[in-house]
Design a protein around this motif. Structure first.
Motif, PDB file in Angstrom:
ATOM      1  N   GLY A  34      77.204 -13.879 -66.827  1.00  0.00           N
ATOM      2  CA  GLY A  34      77.806 -15.050 -67.130  1.00  0.00           C
ATOM      3  C   GLY A  34      78.306 -15.318 -68.586  1.00  0.00           C
ATOM      4  O   GLY A  34      77.711 -14.344 -69.396  1.00  0.00           O
ATOM      5  N   LEU A  35      78.841 -16.380 -68.924  1.00  0.00           N
ATOM      6  CA  LEU A  35      79.302 -16.344 -70.429  1.00  0.00           C
ATOM      7  C   LEU A  35      77.866 -16.656 -71.408  1.00  0.00           C
ATOM      8  O   LEU A  35      76.934 -17.115 -70.824  1.00  0.00           O
ATOM      9  CB  LEU A  35      80.080 -17.589 -70.516  1.00  0.00           C
ATOM     10  N   PRO A  36      77.849 -16.303 -72.504  1.00  0.00           N
ATOM     11  CA  PRO A  36      76.914 -16.769 -73.554  1.00  0.00           C
ATOM     12  C   PRO A  36      76.427 -18.097 -73.348  1.00  0.00           C
ATOM     13  O   PRO A  36      77.210 -19.130 -73.016  1.00  0.00           O
ATOM     14  CB  PRO A  36      77.304 -16.449 -74.643  1.00  0.00           C
ATOM     15  N   GLN A  37      74.959 -18.544 -73.216  1.00  0.00           N
ATOM     16  CA  GLN A  37      74.502 -19.823 -73.193  1.00  0.00           C
ATOM     17  C   GLN A  37      74.859 -20.751 -71.956  1.00  0.00           C
ATOM     18  O   GLN A  37      74.844 -21.726 -71.851  1.00  0.00           O
ATOM     19  CB  GLN A  37      75.199 -20.603 -74.386  1.00  0.00           C
ATOM     20  N   SER A  38      75.002 -19.981 -71.010  1.00  0.00           N
ATOM     21  CA  SER A  38      75.297 -20.589 -69.624  1.00  0.00           C
ATOM     22  C   SER A  38      73.888 -20.676 -68.973  1.00  0.00           C
ATOM     23  O   SER A  38      73.767 -21.525 -67.904  1.00  0.00           O
ATOM     24  CB  SER A  38      76.044 -19.711 -68.683  1.00  0.00           C
ATOM     25  N   GLY A  39      73.042 -20.066 -69.519  1.00  0.00           N
ATOM     26  CA  GLY A  39      71.497 -20.299 -68.819  1.00  0.00           C
ATOM     27  C   GLY A  39      71.037 -18.919 -68.094  1.00  0.00           C
ATOM     28  O   GLY A  39      70.184 -19.142 -67.152  1.00  0.00           O
ATOM     29  N   LYS A  40      71.643 -17.717 -68.133  1.00  0.00           N
ATOM     30  CA  LYS A  40      71.140 -16.649 -67.590  1.00  0.00           C
ATOM     31  C   LYS A  40      69.675 -16.220 -67.837  1.00  0.00           C
ATOM     32  O   LYS A  40      68.918 -16.039 -66.837  1.00  0.00           O
ATOM     33  CB  LYS A  40      71.917 -15.587 -68.036  1.00  0.00           C
ATOM     34  N   GLY A  60      68.162 -19.414 -75.585  1.00  0.00           N
ATOM     35  CA  GLY A  60      69.104 -19.888 -76.542  1.00  0.00           C
ATOM     36  C   GLY A  60      69.545 -18.750 -77.551  1.00  0.00           C
ATOM     37  O   GLY A  60      69.984 -19.000 -78.887  1.00  0.00           O
ATOM     38  N   ALA A  61      68.846 -17.504 -77.434  1.00  0.00           N
ATOM     39  CA  ALA A  61      69.217 -16.418 -78.351  1.00  0.00           C
ATOM     40  C   ALA A  61      70.510 -15.893 -77.996  1.00  0.00           C
ATOM     41  O   ALA A  61      71.081 -15.383 -77.201  1.00  0.00           O
ATOM     42  CB  ALA A  61      68.249 -15.217 -78.129  1.00  0.00           C
ATOM     43  N   ALA A  62      71.465 -15.878 -79.198  1.00  0.00           N
ATOM     44  CA  ALA A  62      72.893 -15.519 -78.989  1.00  0.00           C
ATOM     45  C   ALA A  62      72.940 -14.163 -79.318  1.00  0.00           C
ATOM     46  O   ALA A  62      72.434 -13.593 -80.286  1.00  0.00           O
ATOM     47  CB  ALA A  62      73.621 -16.267 -80.068  1.00  0.00           C
ATOM     48  N   VAL A 121      73.246 -30.029 -77.610  1.00  0.00           N
ATOM     49  CA  VAL A 121      72.559 -29.333 -78.796  1.00  0.00           C
ATOM     50  C   VAL A 121      72.989 -27.774 -78.223  1.00  0.00           C
ATOM     51  O   VAL A 121      73.058 -27.123 -79.189  1.00  0.00           O
ATOM     52  CB  VAL A 121      71.179 -29.496 -78.937  1.00  0.00           C
ATOM     53  N   VAL A 122      73.424 -27.537 -77.006  1.00  0.00           N
ATOM     54  CA  VAL A 122      74.149 -26.252 -76.549  1.00  0.00           C
ATOM     55  C   VAL A 122      75.554 -26.087 -76.811  1.00  0.00           C
ATOM     56  O   VAL A 122      76.028 -26.994 -75.944  1.00  0.00           O
ATOM     57  CB  VAL A 122      73.401 -25.987 -75.446  1.00  0.00           C
ATOM     58  N   ALA A 123      76.065 -25.594 -77.474  1.00  0.00           N
ATOM     59  CA  ALA A 123      77.380 -25.486 -77.549  1.00  0.00           C
ATOM     60  C   ALA A 123      78.224 -24.547 -76.377  1.00  0.00           C
ATOM     61  O   ALA A 123      77.359 -23.519 -76.082  1.00  0.00           O
ATOM     62  CB  ALA A 123      77.941 -24.888 -78.842  1.00  0.00           C
ATOM     63  N   ASN A 129      74.805 -24.073 -62.867  1.00  0.00           N
ATOM     64  CA  ASN A 129      73.281 -24.293 -63.732  1.00  0.00           C
ATOM     65  C   ASN A 129      73.744 -25.674 -64.066  1.00  0.00           C
ATOM     66  O   ASN A 129      74.289 -26.022 -64.988  1.00  0.00           O
ATOM     67  CB  ASN A 129      73.208 -23.249 -64.726  1.00  0.00           C
ATOM     68  N   GLN A 130      73.010 -26.750 -63.542  1.00  0.00           N
ATOM     69  CA  GLN A 130      73.133 -28.094 -63.861  1.00  0.00           C
ATOM     70  C   GLN A 130      71.982 -28.833 -64.235  1.00  0.00           C
ATOM     71  O   GLN A 130      70.843 -28.233 -63.997  1.00  0.00           O
ATOM     72  CB  GLN A 130      73.945 -28.702 -62.385  1.00  0.00           C
ATOM     73  N   SER A 131      72.170 -30.008 -64.597  1.00  0.00           N
ATOM     74  CA  SER A 131      71.294 -30.887 -65.210  1.00  0.00           C
ATOM     75  C   SER A 131      70.903 -31.702 -63.817  1.00  0.00           C
ATOM     76  O   SER A 131      71.457 -31.655 -62.667  1.00  0.00           O
ATOM     77  CB  SER A 131      71.748 -31.897 -65.987  1.00  0.00           C
ATOM     78  N   ALA A 182      68.482 -24.824 -63.505  1.00  0.00           N
ATOM     79  CA  ALA A 182      67.618 -23.724 -63.941  1.00  0.00           C
ATOM     80  C   ALA A 182      66.478 -23.941 -65.132  1.00  0.00           C
ATOM     81  O   ALA A 182      65.569 -23.457 -64.937  1.00  0.00           O
ATOM     82  CB  ALA A 182      68.538 -22.439 -64.786  1.00  0.00           C
ATOM     83  N   LYS A 183      66.873 -24.885 -65.851  1.00  0.00           N
ATOM     84  CA  LYS A 183      65.812 -25.280 -66.915  1.00  0.00           C
ATOM     85  C   LYS A 183      64.766 -25.777 -66.376  1.00  0.00           C
ATOM     86  O   LYS A 183      63.504 -25.518 -66.786  1.00  0.00           O
ATOM     87  CB  LYS A 183      66.624 -26.168 -68.028  1.00  0.00           C
ATOM     88  N   LEU A 184      64.840 -26.874 -65.500  1.00  0.00           N
ATOM     89  CA  LEU A 184      63.656 -27.613 -64.778  1.00  0.00           C
ATOM     90  C   LEU A 184      62.920 -26.536 -64.020  1.00  0.00           C
ATOM     91  O   LEU A 184      61.643 -26.514 -64.012  1.00  0.00           O
ATOM     92  CB  LEU A 184      64.227 -28.668 -63.870  1.00  0.00           C
TER      93      LEU A 184
END
Ligand SMILES: Nc1nc2c(ncn2[C@@H]2O[C@H](COP(=O)(O)OP(=O)(O)O)[C@@H](O)[C@H]2O)c(=O)[nH]1
Ligand SMILES: [Mg+2]
Length: 356
Positions: A7-13, A28-30, A107-109, A207-209, A231-233
């Motif tokens: 997936g794209l960067p910062q998508s939550g992989k 969050g590591a680019a 906060v996540v671009a 990946n949703q809230s 994913a974060k939860l």
């Protein structure tokens, strides 16, 4: 069985990888470079637990799926193509979990500056399509030259391959992933070694809230599955002690973790199912492609069993549970002796007889 998380960067992989595997990689590591982290996960299966209970088995082995968190795609490679190392890493995967960002966060671009899950899906599809196109065109050039010279092998044989690659070229030129094509066994044999990226089966993971609705997106064909999850939860829950996780889930009204659903879905995506070997010593779930036979199953356990295969004694999980013992099932004719061409069913418990 190996699935690549892309997936794209910062998508939550990485967040998803942690949630799935219980790993604790930094999120969050680019990272612009390719990096691959893998972990093996048990496929949850209540039948395995019941068999362990039934046999009072000392050891439990669940079926396994390997997940690989793959960094390095940014959707910007275009015609220049993806780096070779990245292609090689992805080509070895049996399928993908394509993580698509839907969650909102100040906060996540997002590298594209806005949230648009469907755009992001198409972006990656295009990346893979262009990449496969380059490979197909290179192959066509070589085949055409070979055909012109006509010394290596019969021209009809070369022509057949040219036709197959031209079919693929036409699809890709229409911007269609190769997943859309139903390959005949003959076509499959010709292209099998290529590992085309746009051909691999995939699960789109939105990946949703919490509380977001899934985007209006329907699977375009049988080799794309769709799931939406936070994913974060789930990563936060995976990091808790089991008792705390239970309390947390009750509070949030979560009945089943999306991760168990996702693992089962991965299994379905790859067209595999489970058979078991079971006894006091060990209950073991094995993975087999659907449609394969008893001798293939023996080969999954040990190559000696495949070579020296004599017969298999088979009972379905349901019958064992219904009759309570193999002895009772045998008197009912439900413990069967099968030959090597018997097609294994999901949930078969088998014992292989073989010559060494
Ligand atoms: N609010 C919110 N943030 C998330 C979610 N998933 C990931 N993030 C955050 O997004 C950032 C990127 O996540 P990461 O998993 O590292 O993305 P990757 O680059 O695709 O591996 C991190 O700061 C995560 O904490 C989510 O579901 N909700
Ligand atoms: Mg990452």
């Amino acid at each position: 069985m190996q699935l690549g998380i892309i997936g794209l960067p910062q998508s939550g992989k990485t967040t998803l990888f942690n949630a799935l595997t219980g790993a604790n990689l930094a999120t969050g590591a680019a990272s612009a470079h390719m990096e691959v982290h893998t972990a093996v996960v048990d496929v949850p299966d209540l039948r395995v637990d019941a068999l362990v209970e039934h046999y009072k088995a000392k050891k439990t082995v669940y079926a396994k799926v390997t997940y690989a968190d793959i960094t390095g795609i940014d959707g910007k490679a275009g015609k220049a193509g993806l780096p070779g190392q990245l292609i090689n890493a992805m080509a070895t995967m049996d399928g993908f979990l394509h993580v698509v960002r839907q969650f909102e966060s100040p906060v996540v671009a997002h590298q594209e500056g806005s949230l648009d899950p469907i755009r992001d899906i198409e972006n990656l599809d295009t990346e893979f399509i262009l990449n496969d196109l380059v490979m197909v065109e290179r192959k066509l050039e070589r085949l055409t030259e070979e055909h012109r010279r006509g010394v290596s092998r019969p021209r009809e044989e070369i022509q057949k391959e040219i036709d197959v690659f031209k079919t693929l070229q036409a699809m890709l030129n229409e911007n269609l992933p190769l997943r859309h094509h139903s390959f005949t066994p003959e076509e499959d044999q010709i292209v099998a070694s290529y590992g085309f990226l746009s051909r691999k089966p995939q699960i789109i993971v939105f990946n949703q809230s919490e509380g977001q609705d899934a985007p209006a997106y329907e699977s375009p064909h049988p080799h794309t599955f769709v799931i939406a999850l936070p994913a974060k939860l789930e990563m936060d829950i995976a990091a808790l002690e089991p008792e705390d996780a239970e309390i947390f889930m009750q509070e949030y009204g979560i009945e089943e973790l999306a991760m168990s659903r996702l693992i089962k879905l991965s299994y379905d995506l790859l067209g595999v199912h489970s058979f078991f070997t079971a006894g006091e010593k060990e209950v073991h779930a094995w993975t087999l492609k659907k449609g394969l036979n008893a001798r293939d199953a023996a080969g999954v356990i040990h190559s000696d069993m495949e070579k020296g295969f004599i017969r298999a004694e088979v009972i379905s999980y349901d019958d064992l549970m219904l009759y309570g013992s193999t002895a009772e099932a045998r008197t009912k004719g439900r413990l069967r002796v099968e030959g090597k061409t018997y097609i294994i069913e999901d949930g078969d418990i088998i014992e292989i007889r073989f010559n060494i």
